[in-house]
Design an enzyme around this catalytic site. Sequence first.
Site, mmCIF file in Angstrom:
data_model
loop_
_atom_site.group_PDB
_atom_site.id
_atom_site.type_symbol
_atom_site.label_atom_id
_atom_site.label_comp_id
_atom_site.label_asym_id
_atom_site.label_seq_id
_atom_site.Cartn_x
_atom_site.Cartn_y
_atom_site.Cartn_z
ATOM 1 N N ARG A 2 46.593 27.477 70.299
ATOM 2 C CA ARG A 2 47.088 28.527 70.285
ATOM 3 C C ARG A 2 45.870 29.156 70.707
ATOM 4 N NH1 ARG A 2 44.669 26.653 64.098
ATOM 5 N NH2 ARG A 2 45.104 25.062 64.713
ATOM 6 N N SER A 29 43.338 31.381 62.055
ATOM 7 C CA SER A 29 43.538 30.670 62.085
ATOM 8 C C SER A 29 44.650 30.426 63.583
ATOM 9 C CB SER A 29 44.643 30.245 60.556
ATOM 10 O OG SER A 29 45.784 29.589 60.935
ATOM 11 N N GLU A 50 54.847 40.499 56.027
ATOM 12 C CA GLU A 50 55.120 40.238 57.425
ATOM 13 C C GLU A 50 56.720 42.018 58.209
ATOM 14 O OE1 GLU A 50 54.712 38.465 55.156
ATOM 15 O OE2 GLU A 50 53.409 36.929 55.791
ATOM 16 N N PHE A 75 57.131 33.133 58.478
ATOM 17 C CA PHE A 75 57.199 34.086 57.706
ATOM 18 C C PHE A 75 57.702 35.060 59.079
ATOM 19 C CE2 PHE A 75 53.941 31.270 55.963
ATOM 20 C CZ PHE A 75 54.493 30.637 54.615
ATOM 21 N N ASP A 109 51.836 20.966 55.050
ATOM 22 C CA ASP A 109 51.987 21.524 54.160
ATOM 23 C C ASP A 109 53.697 21.680 53.370
ATOM 24 O OD1 ASP A 109 50.094 23.440 54.251
ATOM 25 O OD2 ASP A 109 50.130 24.538 55.368
ATOM 26 N N ARG A 159 51.561 23.891 66.319
ATOM 27 C CA ARG A 159 50.172 23.751 65.876
ATOM 28 C C ARG A 159 49.583 22.789 67.023
ATOM 29 N NH1 ARG A 159 48.132 22.172 60.242
ATOM 30 N NH2 ARG A 159 46.404 24.042 60.367
HETATM 31 C C1 LIG Z 1 54.707 35.041 53.112
HETATM 32 C C2 LIG Z 1 53.585 34.298 53.536
HETATM 33 N N1 LIG Z 1 52.434 34.594 54.137
HETATM 34 C C3 LIG Z 1 51.398 33.856 54.519
HETATM 35 C C4 LIG Z 1 51.142 32.578 54.218
HETATM 36 C C5 LIG Z 1 49.829 32.158 54.674
HETATM 37 N N2 LIG Z 1 49.067 32.112 53.450
HETATM 38 C C6 LIG Z 1 48.790 31.081 52.649
HETATM 39 S S1 LIG Z 1 47.834 31.650 51.713
HETATM 40 C C7 LIG Z 1 46.941 33.265 52.063
HETATM 41 C C8 LIG Z 1 46.510 33.548 50.919
HETATM 42 C C9 LIG Z 1 47.138 33.902 49.736
HETATM 43 O O1 LIG Z 1 45.553 34.392 49.419
HETATM 44 P P1 LIG Z 1 46.105 34.977 47.791
HETATM 45 O O2 LIG Z 1 47.196 35.711 47.119
HETATM 46 O O3 LIG Z 1 44.248 35.549 47.043
HETATM 47 O O4 LIG Z 1 45.247 33.381 47.132
HETATM 48 P P2 LIG Z 1 44.007 32.842 46.460
HETATM 49 O O5 LIG Z 1 43.083 33.759 46.937
HETATM 50 O O6 LIG Z 1 44.722 32.561 44.919
HETATM 51 O O7 LIG Z 1 43.836 31.411 47.385
HETATM 52 C C10 LIG Z 1 48.331 32.588 52.901
HETATM 53 C C11 LIG Z 1 48.157 34.717 53.742
HETATM 54 C C12 LIG Z 1 51.995 32.580 53.163
HETATM 55 N N3 LIG Z 1 51.995 31.532 52.606
HETATM 56 N N4 LIG Z 1 53.017 32.772 52.279
#
Ligand SMILES: Cc1ncc(C[n+]2csc(CCOP(=O)(O)OP(=O)(O)O)c2C)c(N)n1
Lengths: 308, 273
Positions: A2, A29, A50, A75, A109, A159
């Site tokens: 990264r 991240s 995306e 994604f 994950d 990663r």
């Molecule tokens: C399609 C997709 N893009 C990116 C992610 C990575 N990701 C996991 S959780 C998250 C943020 C989610 O935020 P929110 O929907 O507000 O959830 P909460 O605050 O309730 O945890 C992201 C970007 C994913 N899981 N799926």
Amino acid sequence: MRDALAEAILELGTKDRRIVVLGADTSVSIKTSLFGERFPERFFNVGIAESNMIGIASGLALAGKIPVVSTYSAFVPGKCLDQIRNAVAYPNLNVKIVSSHGGLTVGPDGASHQTIEDVAVMRAIPHMHVVIPADAPSARELILKAASTPGPFYMRLSRPNVATVHESTADLEIGKAALLRDGSDVTIVACGIMLSEAMIAAENLSQEGISAEIIDCHTVKPLDNATLGKSAAKTGAVITAEEHNIIGGLGGAVAEALSESRPVRIERVGVRDTFGESGEHSELLVKYGLTSREIAKAARRLVRGQSA
Amino acid sequence: MEQSQIPIGMLIQKAVKIRTHILEMVAEAKSGHPGGSLSAVEILVSLYFHKMRVDPKRPDWPDRDRFVLSKGHAAPVLFATLAEKGFIPTSELKTLRKLNSNLQGHPDLRVPGVEFPGGSLGIGLSAAIGMALAGKLDRRDSRVYALLGDGELDEGETWEAAMAAPKFKLDNLTAIVDRNGIQQDGLTEQIMPKEPVGYKWRAFNWHVLEVDGFDFRQIIDALDKAENMRNRPTVIIAHTVKGKGVSFMEWDPAYHGKAPDKDTVRKLVETMR
Ligand SMILES: Cc1ncc(C[n+]2csc(CCOP(=O)(O)OP(=O)(O)O)c2C)c(N)n1
Ligand SMILES: [Mg+2]
């Protein structure tokens, strides 16, 4: 790796004002947010969207920019294959997709976030370049070279911190497989994190009197048929190793090419058409057979006809 | 149901237990998503311990109500709730995210009671529509609930689904948005502004309710209203706090996907019990 991405885009952004970076709520991240801090007007976080990100990148490229888009491999391409196909690859646009956390390396994950099909999917799209760097230094170099090569790219990063296999990277070229170790009995063609496993396997095999040649096939497309054909002719046996399904990825590409140009015995080391699961990265590599041990076993089978 | 009949004390107790499980699970796993799990506790408790007709002894009961965790990264709150409800043993919770465990980083159908493998954001509401359509076809009076993250509202598919549910008059479908104001990269209104959220759903012809997502009476009242609504799906916008219950996690985007260490959790859990 990264850090390699962040370093490369910062360098690119400084040199070339056409470079713009897009993120999809994962940019902290994967550290592309560093570009956003340095060049806020050229960084666009589109949220968890995306397909919108790829569509926007298409428009930016049509208007003369060089978009670098980046999120998790699960994604992109997973969520936006149509946008990649119709709005980026078909018009042959200068969009650089750098996906992070490819393969099984997202570990805990689990399967939803582990990509084992992305290379197969992206490789089947005309115009698309597919690049999978082995380590951080080569990732940085190949991102820089991809940026100066016209056309769409899919680059897959992993990663965790991977062992460095390239002492120098200046000679690396898109589309040119790199010889990492000379050998005469068997050729190991690998990409990504499997290069470091291949190096360990070759070391162990040499103790047993098996001489393995190692090729870093970082560019899965366009495939370097010349280098692969030459090595296959020399050793007469080829192993492919990748953090991907054995269907359609590097193994598929090499088998397709060599079966036409230089038929030899081939063994494919990779995920055997199954979804992954949660677990530590290193545990998963063992469970799914992505280790130096599996490569060495394949080499023994090919060289000695052993079933070991 | 009369409000006085709601066993609030029992629900509060369940919420404490589930919060404890969540913290212990992610600390043991050393990874996972505590923030969005903790914000949704009262929502899941209201559903599983008051509203939904489910039977832990018959997870496949065809007439059951179904819950889709579209924001699948909040798997810890779902697994902990299923354990408290009796679908899985609570002793299994410590296997979260470990090799060979049923409790994957994101929901997996191999766990009894899990209805949908969320993980890739944006898909769950579509799947919930499918379940609700099947329920109508089969003339069941079972209901479908889907929990979405507010960050998840960025996904185009959410709005494709939002357009479809009213068309099919899915009054057996209730969407709940966990409006905790934070997504992965930071505050929702900075990463991708979503307000006015309620108006957006209203414009898509949903029956829209807003509640304090930690107030059992408000949540349950809204769930009842949703059930009584005819010919329209309901969305409940539940205003919550990410990381709720742990002072240093509340409102901190860093705890979206970071586990606190075991020692910290041990001390926290003592004060919670
Ligand atoms: C399609 C997709 N893009 C990116 C992610 C990575 N990701 C996991 S959780 C998250 C943020 C989610 O935020 P929110 O929907 O507000 O959830 P909460 O605050 O309730 O945890 C992201 C970007 C994913 N899981 N799926
Ligand atoms: Mg949120």
